[in-house]
Design a protein around this motif. Structure first.
Motif, PDB file in Angstrom:
ATOM      1  N   LEU A  94      40.457   1.693  30.623  1.00  0.00           N
ATOM      2  CA  LEU A  94      39.842   2.541  31.640  1.00  0.00           C
ATOM      3  C   LEU A  94      38.562   1.926  32.189  1.00  0.00           C
ATOM      4  O   LEU A  94      38.255   2.074  33.382  1.00  0.00           O
ATOM      5  N   GLN A  95      37.825   1.226  31.335  1.00  0.00           N
ATOM      6  CA  GLN A  95      36.584   0.623  31.809  1.00  0.00           C
ATOM      7  C   GLN A  95      36.831  -0.673  32.567  1.00  0.00           C
ATOM      8  O   GLN A  95      36.346  -0.839  33.691  1.00  0.00           O
ATOM      9  N   ARG A  96      37.605  -1.588  31.985  1.00  0.00           N
ATOM     10  CA  ARG A  96      37.767  -2.904  32.604  1.00  0.00           C
ATOM     11  C   ARG A  96      38.730  -2.880  33.788  1.00  0.00           C
ATOM     12  O   ARG A  96      38.515  -3.581  34.773  1.00  0.00           O
ATOM     13  N   PHE A  97      39.796  -2.093  33.667  1.00  0.00           N
ATOM     14  CA  PHE A  97      40.770  -2.046  34.754  1.00  0.00           C
ATOM     15  C   PHE A  97      40.421  -0.945  35.748  1.00  0.00           C
ATOM     16  O   PHE A  97      40.376  -1.172  36.952  1.00  0.00           O
ATOM     17  N   PHE A 104      43.222   7.958  45.193  1.00  0.00           N
ATOM     18  CA  PHE A 104      43.888   6.741  44.730  1.00  0.00           C
ATOM     19  C   PHE A 104      43.187   6.050  43.559  1.00  0.00           C
ATOM     20  O   PHE A 104      43.739   5.103  42.997  1.00  0.00           O
ATOM     21  N   ALA A 105      41.983   6.498  43.198  1.00  0.00           N
ATOM     22  CA  ALA A 105      41.293   5.902  42.057  1.00  0.00           C
ATOM     23  C   ALA A 105      40.988   6.944  40.973  1.00  0.00           C
ATOM     24  O   ALA A 105      41.316   6.738  39.804  1.00  0.00           O
ATOM     25  N   ALA A 106      40.352   8.051  41.359  1.00  0.00           N
ATOM     26  CA  ALA A 106      39.963   9.049  40.359  1.00  0.00           C
ATOM     27  C   ALA A 106      41.170   9.745  39.728  1.00  0.00           C
ATOM     28  O   ALA A 106      41.250   9.888  38.509  1.00  0.00           O
ATOM     29  N   VAL A 107      42.111  10.171  40.561  1.00  0.00           N
ATOM     30  CA  VAL A 107      43.293  10.873  40.030  1.00  0.00           C
ATOM     31  C   VAL A 107      44.127   9.968  39.124  1.00  0.00           C
ATOM     32  O   VAL A 107      44.503  10.383  38.006  1.00  0.00           O
ATOM     33  N   GLY A 161      44.177   8.120  31.675  1.00  0.00           N
ATOM     34  CA  GLY A 161      43.406   8.497  30.498  1.00  0.00           C
ATOM     35  C   GLY A 161      44.111   9.537  29.651  1.00  0.00           C
ATOM     36  O   GLY A 161      44.126   9.446  28.416  1.00  0.00           O
ATOM     37  N   LEU A 162      44.708  10.524  30.295  1.00  0.00           N
ATOM     38  CA  LEU A 162      45.441  11.557  29.565  1.00  0.00           C
ATOM     39  C   LEU A 162      46.676  10.979  28.888  1.00  0.00           C
ATOM     40  O   LEU A 162      47.043  11.386  27.778  1.00  0.00           O
ATOM     41  N   ALA A 192      39.096  10.923  29.124  1.00  0.00           N
ATOM     42  CA  ALA A 192      39.808  10.842  30.403  1.00  0.00           C
ATOM     43  C   ALA A 192      38.996  11.505  31.518  1.00  0.00           C
ATOM     44  O   ALA A 192      38.831  10.936  32.600  1.00  0.00           O
ATOM     45  N   VAL A 193      38.467  12.689  31.236  1.00  0.00           N
ATOM     46  CA  VAL A 193      37.671  13.402  32.234  1.00  0.00           C
ATOM     47  C   VAL A 193      36.359  12.668  32.503  1.00  0.00           C
ATOM     48  O   VAL A 193      35.894  12.589  33.649  1.00  0.00           O
TER      49      VAL A 193
END
Length: 238
Positions: A51-54, A109-112, A118-119, A129-130
Motif C-alpha cells: 500500500l505504501q510503495r505501490f 481511481f486511486a483512493a477507492v 487494503g481490505l 486500509a482506511v
C-alpha cells in the motif's frame, strides 16, 4: 464550480486514451492484492509495504499527474482554453472546477482501489486500509493542485511532473532525509500513520507539520494556476 466546464472536462478525460491509464494502474494494485490474498502472503508487513510503495508512492503521483495535467493541459496546448476564457467566468472558477475534476478522478481511481486492496489484504486490522485511503486522498488533493498549476505554467508539464514524481519523490525521497521532509508522499504518509496503529507504517514527518504543508502546497498550487491563467488570457487578448 462551473457544472458545464466540469461535465465537459469529465467527458474529455474519460473519453481519451488517458482513461486506459486511469483504469490500468489501479487494476494492477487490485490484482496484486488478490494474488497476495490467495497465496496467503498478505501479512501486515507485506500489506503495508504494498500500500505504501505501490499505492501511495507510485500509483498516487502517477494518477494525479495524469488527472492534474489532463484536465487543462491539452486545452491550453490546442488553444481551446481561449473559448472558456472569453466567457464571463472568473479565472478562479475555471481553475477550481478543473482541480475539483482532477481530485474526483484521483479519489475514484486511486483512493477507492487503495481501500479495496487494503481490505483484501489486511481486512480491518489496525484500520490500515482506511488509513492509507485517507492518506491517498489528502495527498491526491495536494498532488492535483501542483500538477494543475504545472499544466498551466508549462507545456512540458507531463515531463516535469514525471521527473518530480520519479526523481524527487521516489529516489531522493527514499534516501535523502531533507527530501523526505519536503515530500508530499511523506506528508500523506504522516496522515496515514496518525490513523493506524500498524507498526510497519511510519512517517518521517510529524502530523503537526505535514497537515499545514499539505494545505499550503494545495493553496499555493491553486493560486499559481489562477494567476497564470489570468496572464494567459491577457497575453492572448493583446
Amino acid at each position: 464550480m462551473n457544472p458545464t466546464i466540469a461535465m465537459i472536462t469529465f467527458r474529455s478525460m474519460l473519453g481519451r486514451r488517458r482513461a486506459l491509464l486511469l483504469l490500468a494502474l489501479p487494476a494492477l494494485l487490485v490484482v496484486l492484492a488478490v494474488a497476495l490474498r490467495v497465496t496467503g502472503s498478505n501479512d501486515l508487513d507485506v500489506s503495508a509495504g504494498v500500500l505504501q510503495r505501490f499505492g501511495l508512492a507510485t500509483l498516487l503521483p502517477l494518477l494525479a499527474l495524469i488527472a492534474g495535467t489532463g484536465v487543462i493541459g491539452p486545452e491550453i496546448d490546442d488553444g481551446q482554453i481561449m473559448y472558456v476564457l472569453t466567457k464571463p467566468i472568473p479565472r478562479q472558477v475555471v481553475v477550481l472546477t478543473k482541480l475539483a475534476v482532477a481530485v474526483v478522478l484521483v479519489a475514484v481511481f486511486a483512493a477507492v482501489p487503495t481501500l479495496l486492496s487494503g481490505l483484501l489484504m489486511s481486512g480491518t486490522t489496525e484500520g490500515m486500509a482506511v488509513a492509507f485511503t485517507a492518506g491517498v486522498l489528502v495527498g491526491g488533493i495536494a498532488y492535483s493542485a501542483v500538477f494543475v498549476a504545472l499544466a498551466v505554467v508549462s507545456r512540458n508539464a507531463v515531463t516535469i511532473g514525471l521527473l518530480y514524481a520519479l526523481v524527487w519523490e521516489t529516489l531522493l525521497g527514499n534516501f535523502a532525509p531533507g527530501a523526505k521532509s519536503a515530500s508530499i508522499q511523506q506528508w500523506a504518509l504522516s496522515v496515514t500513520d496518525a490513523l493506524t496503529g500498524a507498526s510497519p507504517v511510519a512517517s518521517t514527518v510529524d502530523l503537526a507539520v505535514a497537515v499545514p504543508l499539505l494545505l499550503a502546497v494545495t493553496l499555493a498550487g491553486t493560486a499559481l494556476a489562477v494567476v497564470r491563467l489570468r496572464s494567459l488570457s491577457v497575453a492572448s487578448a493583446e
